[in-house]
Motif scaffolding. Structure first.
Motif, mmCIF file in Angstrom:
data_model
loop_
_atom_site.group_PDB
_atom_site.id
_atom_site.type_symbol
_atom_site.label_atom_id
_atom_site.label_comp_id
_atom_site.label_asym_id
_atom_site.label_seq_id
_atom_site.Cartn_x
_atom_site.Cartn_y
_atom_site.Cartn_z
ATOM 1 N N PRO A 105 0.868 -1.099 0.067
ATOM 2 C CA PRO A 105 0.052 0.062 0.029
ATOM 3 C C PRO A 105 1.017 1.326 -0.057
ATOM 4 O O PRO A 105 0.312 2.228 -0.538
ATOM 5 N N ASP A 106 2.004 1.344 0.558
ATOM 6 C CA ASP A 106 2.692 2.452 0.405
ATOM 7 C C ASP A 106 3.950 2.620 -0.804
ATOM 8 O O ASP A 106 4.655 3.261 -0.792
ATOM 9 N N TRP A 115 -4.891 1.978 -2.687
ATOM 10 C CA TRP A 115 -4.896 1.962 -1.030
ATOM 11 C C TRP A 115 -4.972 3.478 -0.785
ATOM 12 O O TRP A 115 -4.049 4.403 -0.520
ATOM 13 N N THR A 128 -7.348 6.610 1.851
ATOM 14 C CA THR A 128 -8.372 6.633 2.963
ATOM 15 C C THR A 128 -9.497 7.480 2.336
ATOM 16 O O THR A 128 -9.433 8.421 1.569
ATOM 17 N N GLY A 143 2.995 10.251 3.791
ATOM 18 C CA GLY A 143 2.642 9.590 2.951
ATOM 19 C C GLY A 143 1.237 10.162 2.341
ATOM 20 O O GLY A 143 0.444 9.332 2.554
ATOM 21 N N GLU A 158 4.638 13.691 0.640
ATOM 22 C CA GLU A 158 4.351 12.778 -0.379
ATOM 23 C C GLU A 158 5.598 12.598 -1.293
ATOM 24 O O GLU A 158 6.052 13.510 -1.853
ATOM 25 N N ILE A 159 5.806 11.282 -1.427
ATOM 26 C CA ILE A 159 7.164 11.008 -2.374
ATOM 27 C C ILE A 159 6.987 11.012 -3.553
ATOM 28 O O ILE A 159 7.771 11.411 -4.582
ATOM 29 N N ARG A 210 1.365 12.148 -7.369
ATOM 30 C CA ARG A 210 0.297 12.313 -6.179
ATOM 31 C C ARG A 210 0.305 13.618 -5.486
ATOM 32 O O ARG A 210 -0.632 14.238 -5.036
ATOM 33 N N LYS A 218 8.399 15.366 -0.674
ATOM 34 C CA LYS A 218 9.609 14.636 -0.018
ATOM 35 C C LYS A 218 9.464 13.148 0.478
ATOM 36 O O LYS A 218 8.472 12.733 0.578
ATOM 37 N N ASN A 219 10.655 12.578 0.967
ATOM 38 C CA ASN A 219 10.641 11.552 1.730
ATOM 39 C C ASN A 219 10.494 11.801 3.245
ATOM 40 O O ASN A 219 10.921 12.782 3.518
ATOM 41 N N PHE A 220 9.584 11.305 3.727
ATOM 42 C CA PHE A 220 9.094 11.611 5.248
ATOM 43 C C PHE A 220 10.231 11.515 6.061
ATOM 44 O O PHE A 220 10.332 11.874 7.052
ATOM 45 N N TYR A 244 -0.853 5.824 7.006
ATOM 46 C CA TYR A 244 -1.688 4.724 6.231
ATOM 47 C C TYR A 244 -0.390 3.993 5.562
ATOM 48 O O TYR A 244 -0.310 4.242 4.378
HETATM 49 C C1 LIG Z 1 -1.448 3.896 1.300
HETATM 50 S S1 LIG Z 1 -1.000 5.224 0.501
HETATM 51 C C2 LIG Z 1 -1.992 6.400 1.830
HETATM 52 C C3 LIG Z 1 -2.224 7.631 1.136
HETATM 53 C C4 LIG Z 1 -2.845 8.651 1.844
HETATM 54 N N1 LIG Z 1 -2.140 8.785 3.506
HETATM 55 C C5 LIG Z 1 -4.320 8.165 2.200
HETATM 56 O O1 LIG Z 1 -4.484 7.482 3.336
HETATM 57 O O2 LIG Z 1 -5.031 7.953 1.308
HETATM 58 C C6 LIG Z 1 0.859 5.344 1.096
HETATM 59 C C7 LIG Z 1 1.510 6.675 0.727
HETATM 60 O O3 LIG Z 1 2.885 6.823 1.183
HETATM 61 C C8 LIG Z 1 3.721 7.391 -0.034
HETATM 62 N N2 LIG Z 1 4.922 7.062 0.487
HETATM 63 C C9 LIG Z 1 5.504 5.961 0.633
HETATM 64 N N3 LIG Z 1 6.774 5.779 1.256
HETATM 65 C C10 LIG Z 1 7.189 7.044 1.420
HETATM 66 C C11 LIG Z 1 8.296 8.017 1.890
HETATM 67 N N4 LIG Z 1 9.194 7.682 2.137
HETATM 68 N N5 LIG Z 1 7.948 9.285 1.824
HETATM 69 C C12 LIG Z 1 6.751 9.906 1.421
HETATM 70 N N6 LIG Z 1 5.653 9.383 1.137
HETATM 71 C C13 LIG Z 1 5.802 7.984 0.997
HETATM 72 C C14 LIG Z 1 3.364 6.824 -1.219
HETATM 73 O O4 LIG Z 1 3.576 7.368 -2.450
HETATM 74 C C15 LIG Z 1 1.786 6.716 -1.124
HETATM 75 O O5 LIG Z 1 0.989 7.725 -1.689
#
Ligand SMILES: C[S@@+](CC[C@H](N)C(=O)[O-])C[C@H]1O[C@@H](n2cnc3c(N)ncnc32)[C@H](O)[C@@H]1O
Length: 168
Positions: A23-24, A31, A33, A57, A79-80, A84, A106-108, A122
């Motif tokens: 999902p991430d 995936w 919310t 994310g 958001e990486i 999105r 960015k990368n969180f 999530y």
């Molecule tokens: C499951 S989705 C959830 C999206 C949103 N939070 C929601 O609930 O609708 C996970 C998101 O995390 C992002 N993501 C994954 N690793 C990341 C990182 N290291 N830094 C920033 N975003 C990241 C993905 O690109 C994806 O959009």
């Protein structure tokens, strides 16, 4: 004709695969919310106008848009995935919450979280586990963390369906 068929098959395969990608992963657009779940997250964590929420994310930004529009909170989405991040910025503007919600592509793991009062998550368990040391190092005592679907090894202070509320 053959070319169109090949493109069609590749497209269908990508859509099918995206259901099983983690999902991430930026490749897993399904995936996300919903507004309804976002409202439940805000209620469970008692979000209000004094809160600064970080959505790690943040996807298309739905949760932060709901938190800002309906609960008056300030939001920061990290958001990486550039696609999105771009879409969420458009949706933030469309929903007229640009003064309240900021999206950073960015990368969180590279973002300091010390001014957050609530964290929305999530993400898959492996990533959640990797975030715990960062939370312990950067978050203020009492910061709330809501994880959708996946549990974390932190102090659980609330739970509703598949939402888990923790504090640090
Ligand atoms: C499951 S989705 C959830 C999206 C949103 N939070 C929601 O609930 O609708 C996970 C998101 O995390 C992002 N993501 C994954 N690793 C990341 C990182 N290291 N830094 C920033 N975003 C990241 C993905 O690109 C994806 O959009």
């Amino acid at each position: 004709m053959e070319f169109i068929l090949i493109i069609g098959v590749i497209f269908i395969l990508l859509v099918l695969l995206s259901f099983v990608w983690p999902p991430d992963s930026p490749w897993a657009p399904w995936w996300r919310t919903s507004k309804e779940v976002a409202r439940k997250i805000c209620k469970l964590s008692k979000v209000g106008s004094s809160d600064i929420i970080y959505d790690l994310g943040s996807g298309d930004g739905t949760a932060l848009i709901v938190a800002a529009k309906e609960f008056g909170a300030t939001g920061v989405g990290i958001e990486i995935d550039p696609g999105r991040a771009f879409i969420s910025k458009m949706l933030v503007a469309k929903n007229k919450v640009s003064r309240k919600v900021r999206i950073e592509r960015k990368n969180f793991f590279d973002v300091n979280l010390s001014d957050a009062s609530v964290i929305f998550l999530y993400l898959v368990p492996k990533t959640l586990e990797k975030l715990i040391p960062k939370f312990r190092k950067e978050l203020k005592k009492g910061t709330k963390i809501v994880s959708y679907r996946y549990k974390m090894d932190l102090e659980l202070i609330g739970n509703s369906e598949d939402l888990y509320l923790y504090t640090i």
